[in-house]
Design a protein around this motif. Structure first.
Motif, PDB file in Angstrom:
ATOM      1  N   VAL A 105      47.135  44.382  51.641  1.00 23.00           N
ATOM      2  CA  VAL A 105      46.237  45.330  50.979  1.00 23.00           C
ATOM      3  C   VAL A 105      45.740  44.733  49.663  1.00 23.00           C
ATOM      4  CG1 VAL A 105      48.215  46.580  49.992  1.00 23.00           C
ATOM      5  CG2 VAL A 105      45.970  47.666  50.025  1.00 23.00           C
ATOM      6  N   LYS A 106      44.440  44.861  49.461  1.00 24.00           N
ATOM      7  CA  LYS A 106      43.851  44.434  48.199  1.00 24.00           C
ATOM      8  C   LYS A 106      43.688  45.651  47.310  1.00 24.00           C
ATOM      9  CE  LYS A 106      39.299  43.093  47.494  1.00 24.00           C
ATOM     10  NZ  LYS A 106      38.274  42.024  47.499  1.00 24.00           N
ATOM     11  N   ILE A 107      44.272  45.589  46.119  1.00 24.33           N
ATOM     12  CA  ILE A 107      44.200  46.699  45.175  1.00 24.33           C
ATOM     13  C   ILE A 107      43.223  46.337  44.060  1.00 24.33           C
ATOM     14  CG2 ILE A 107      45.525  48.162  43.594  1.00 24.33           C
ATOM     15  CD1 ILE A 107      48.037  47.446  45.199  1.00 24.33           C
ATOM     16  N   LYS A 108      42.229  47.184  43.854  1.00 26.62           N
ATOM     17  CA  LYS A 108      41.275  46.978  42.757  1.00 26.62           C
ATOM     18  C   LYS A 108      41.947  47.352  41.447  1.00 26.62           C
ATOM     19  CE  LYS A 108      37.314  45.734  44.667  1.00 26.62           C
ATOM     20  NZ  LYS A 108      36.573  44.533  44.217  1.00 26.62           N
ATOM     21  N   VAL A 109      41.886  46.462  40.480  1.00 31.87           N
ATOM     22  CA  VAL A 109      42.497  46.707  39.168  1.00 31.87           C
ATOM     23  C   VAL A 109      41.475  46.410  38.066  1.00 31.87           C
ATOM     24  CG1 VAL A 109      44.895  46.266  39.887  1.00 31.87           C
ATOM     25  CG2 VAL A 109      43.428  44.354  39.170  1.00 31.87           C
ATOM     26  N   LEU A 137      45.653  41.539  44.149  1.00 35.73           N
ATOM     27  CA  LEU A 137      45.069  42.318  43.060  1.00 35.73           C
ATOM     28  C   LEU A 137      43.722  41.724  42.709  1.00 35.73           C
ATOM     29  CD1 LEU A 137      48.130  42.759  40.639  1.00 35.73           C
ATOM     30  CD2 LEU A 137      47.374  44.262  42.494  1.00 35.73           C
ATOM     31  N   ASP A 138      42.681  42.564  42.742  1.00 34.58           N
ATOM     32  CA  ASP A 138      41.330  42.084  42.434  1.00 34.58           C
ATOM     33  C   ASP A 138      40.860  42.672  41.121  1.00 34.58           C
ATOM     34  OD1 ASP A 138      38.798  41.138  42.372  1.00 34.58           O
ATOM     35  OD2 ASP A 138      38.122  42.082  44.246  1.00 34.58           O
ATOM     36  N   ALA A 139      40.739  41.815  40.099  1.00 36.37           N
ATOM     37  CA  ALA A 139      40.341  42.286  38.762  1.00 36.37           C
ATOM     38  C   ALA A 139      38.851  42.084  38.502  1.00 36.37           C
ATOM     39  CB  ALA A 139      41.155  41.557  37.701  1.00 36.37           C
ATOM     40  N   ASN A 140      38.146  41.518  39.442  1.00 36.01           N
ATOM     41  CA  ASN A 140      36.702  41.259  39.263  1.00 36.01           C
ATOM     42  C   ASN A 140      36.389  40.578  37.922  1.00 36.01           C
ATOM     43  OD1 ASN A 140      36.728  44.130  40.973  1.00 36.01           O
ATOM     44  ND2 ASN A 140      35.304  42.592  41.733  1.00 36.01           N
ATOM     45  N   GLY A 141      37.284  39.713  37.482  1.00 35.19           N
ATOM     46  CA  GLY A 141      37.048  38.950  36.251  1.00 35.19           C
ATOM     47  C   GLY A 141      37.220  39.728  34.972  1.00 35.19           C
ATOM     48  N   LEU A 165      46.211  36.727  42.837  1.00 39.59           N
ATOM     49  CA  LEU A 165      45.348  37.489  41.931  1.00 39.59           C
ATOM     50  C   LEU A 165      43.930  37.034  42.212  1.00 39.59           C
ATOM     51  CD1 LEU A 165      47.183  37.087  38.477  1.00 39.59           C
ATOM     52  CD2 LEU A 165      47.361  38.997  40.079  1.00 39.59           C
ATOM     53  N   GLU A 166      43.041  37.983  42.496  1.00 42.58           N
ATOM     54  CA  GLU A 166      41.651  37.626  42.790  1.00 42.58           C
ATOM     55  C   GLU A 166      40.808  37.746  41.532  1.00 42.58           C
ATOM     56  OE1 GLU A 166      40.194  39.178  46.494  1.00 42.58           O
ATOM     57  OE2 GLU A 166      38.172  39.414  45.687  1.00 42.58           O
ATOM     58  N   GLN A 167      40.169  36.667  41.190  1.00 39.23           N
ATOM     59  CA  GLN A 167      39.316  36.577  39.992  1.00 39.23           C
ATOM     60  C   GLN A 167      39.916  37.373  38.832  1.00 39.23           C
ATOM     61  OE1 GLN A 167      36.343  34.664  40.432  1.00 39.23           O
ATOM     62  NE2 GLN A 167      36.193  34.545  38.225  1.00 39.23           N
ATOM     63  N   ALA A 191      39.450  32.504  43.619  1.00 35.37           N
ATOM     64  CA  ALA A 191      38.153  32.640  42.947  1.00 35.37           C
ATOM     65  C   ALA A 191      37.202  33.429  43.836  1.00 35.37           C
ATOM     66  CB  ALA A 191      37.573  31.269  42.644  1.00 35.37           C
ATOM     67  N   ASP A 192      36.613  34.486  43.261  1.00 33.91           N
ATOM     68  CA  ASP A 192      35.632  35.284  44.011  1.00 33.91           C
ATOM     69  C   ASP A 192      34.281  35.237  43.285  1.00 33.91           C
ATOM     70  OD1 ASP A 192      34.236  37.048  45.562  1.00 33.91           O
ATOM     71  OD2 ASP A 192      35.378  38.822  45.051  1.00 33.91           O
ATOM     72  N   GLU A 193      34.172  35.959  42.172  1.00 26.76           N
ATOM     73  CA  GLU A 193      32.899  35.938  41.423  1.00 26.76           C
ATOM     74  C   GLU A 193      32.530  34.520  40.979  1.00 26.76           C
ATOM     75  OE1 GLU A 193      35.088  38.306  41.189  1.00 26.76           O
ATOM     76  OE2 GLU A 193      34.056  40.234  41.240  1.00 26.76           O
ATOM     77  N   SER A 194      33.515  33.642  40.819  1.00 24.39           N
ATOM     78  CA  SER A 194      33.219  32.266  40.414  1.00 24.39           C
ATOM     79  C   SER A 194      32.591  31.430  41.526  1.00 24.39           C
ATOM     80  CB  SER A 194      34.502  31.554  39.943  1.00 24.39           C
ATOM     81  OG  SER A 194      34.884  32.010  38.682  1.00 24.39           O
TER      82      SER A 194
HETATM   83 MG   LIG Z   1      36.647  40.337  44.643  1.00 21.64          MG
END
Ligand SMILES: [Mg+2]
Length: 330
Positions: A105-109, A137-141, A165-167, A191-194
């Protein structure tokens, strides 16, 4: 691939602009707009977010055209693993119920207006309800390096089964610095947004700024390009979607099948839309979705049809992106 007059004509003749309500607010959106069209390979989705510039949108168009008209490597893989996604909401149970069973599970943080404690509470809730699930965990940078380290320490101390940890932080330089500091906790970063633009994945790999790349087919200009980029970068890949209908997700699922990554794909996002264009949507069953082409059904195309002004907006955008594609070639 070249956008010939014949391809253009067929896209214009089959194009449908749809407006689909979201289940919960995601990326600040409550409605998702997409344009679908049909080519000899089947249906494709063109759905760059409305705030994107035409240059970027035209790369997404290339990907969709390749999927409907181009040469795509074949695969015998029938299903791929996908992760569930938990938006930054209070009701964890309701948000995860549509995903059924899942391993990851990916949790938006780090969402605006929420605290680190809100994030930790959500992580703990997930741990309680789904003790066997691995966590991303996805922090979107949106974290500072110090915040990311604080969370990392907690994860380490509490023995939380974290995949990555995602971005966590914004820039490639920060990602590289954090990656070094996370070694003592044995925590990976993705790395996602990167890696949104075609040139990014290699830059990230060369800067040693991530352990894993999150790749989306559309912003990379199609399956063939994405395959090439993944190979060049030489890092494990997570294929992800950009909030698409099952038509768009089918393209990502095909890439994931070709890449055969050990990581579950972020392609279970059809469950975030209240409706889909098919009666057999690519929503996960036991944490997997099928690898298959999707043909939208006529009723759904009629029911979800966008208002006239929005359809006009999309058709004009399509024309502009056709012209950009032609410019680039000459
Ligand atoms: Mg992402």
């Amino acid at each position: 691939m070249e956008i010939t007059p014949e391809i253009k004509e067929q896209i214009l003749a089959t194009a449908k602009v749809l407006s689909i309500p979201m289940r919960t607010k995601f990326r600040g959106l409550t409605t998702r707009e997409v344009l679908l069209f049909e080519g000899p390979n089947g249906w494709a989705e063109w759905s760059p977010f409305t705030e994107y510039e035409d240059e970027e949108a035209s790369i997404w168009l290339k990907a969709a055209i390749e999927w409907a008209f181009g040469d795509i490597p074949k695969t015998d893989v029938k299903t791929i693993k996908v992760n569930a996604t938990l938006p930054a909401v209070k009701d964890v149970r309701a948000a995860l119920a549509p995903f059924g069973k899942f391993e990851v599970v990916k949790i938006k943080v780090a969402e605006a207006g929420q605290t680190l404690q809100d994030d930790l509470d959500r992580i703990h809730q997930v741990r309680e309800r789904y003790p066997d699930a691995r966590i991303r965990l996805d922090a979107n940078g949106n974290w500072e390096i110090e915040t990311a380290l604080k969370i990392a320490k907690t994860i380490y101390q509490e023995n939380i089964p974290l995949e990555y940890l995602e971005q966590p932080v914004r820039t490639i330089a920060e990602m590289a610095e954090l990656k070094l500091k996370l070694q003592e906790f044995n925590i990976k970063i993705a790395a996602d947004e990167s890696v949104r633009k075609v040139s990014d994945p290699l830059a990230v790999a060369q800067a040693n700024a991530a352990d894993i790349l999150v790749l989306k087919v559309a912003p990379l200009g199609g399956i063939n390009n994405a395959l090439h980029i993944a190979k060049e970068a030489g890092l494990p890949v997570v294929v992800s979607s950009a909030l698409e209908t099952s038509v768009g997700i089918s393209m990502g699922a095909h890439l994931a099948a070709l890449l055969n990554s050990e990581y579950a794909s972020g392609l279970a996002t059809a469950a975030l839309l209240t409706e889909d264009v098919t009666d057999s949507p690519l929503i996960p069953i036991n944490g997997e979705i099928p690898v298959t082409r999707i043909t939208p059904n006529k009723n759904a195309l009629t029911k979800l049809q966008a208002p006239e002004d929005r359809t006009e907006w999309w058709m004009e955008r399509l024309g502009l992106c056709f012209r950009l594609g032609a410019l680039e070639k000459s």
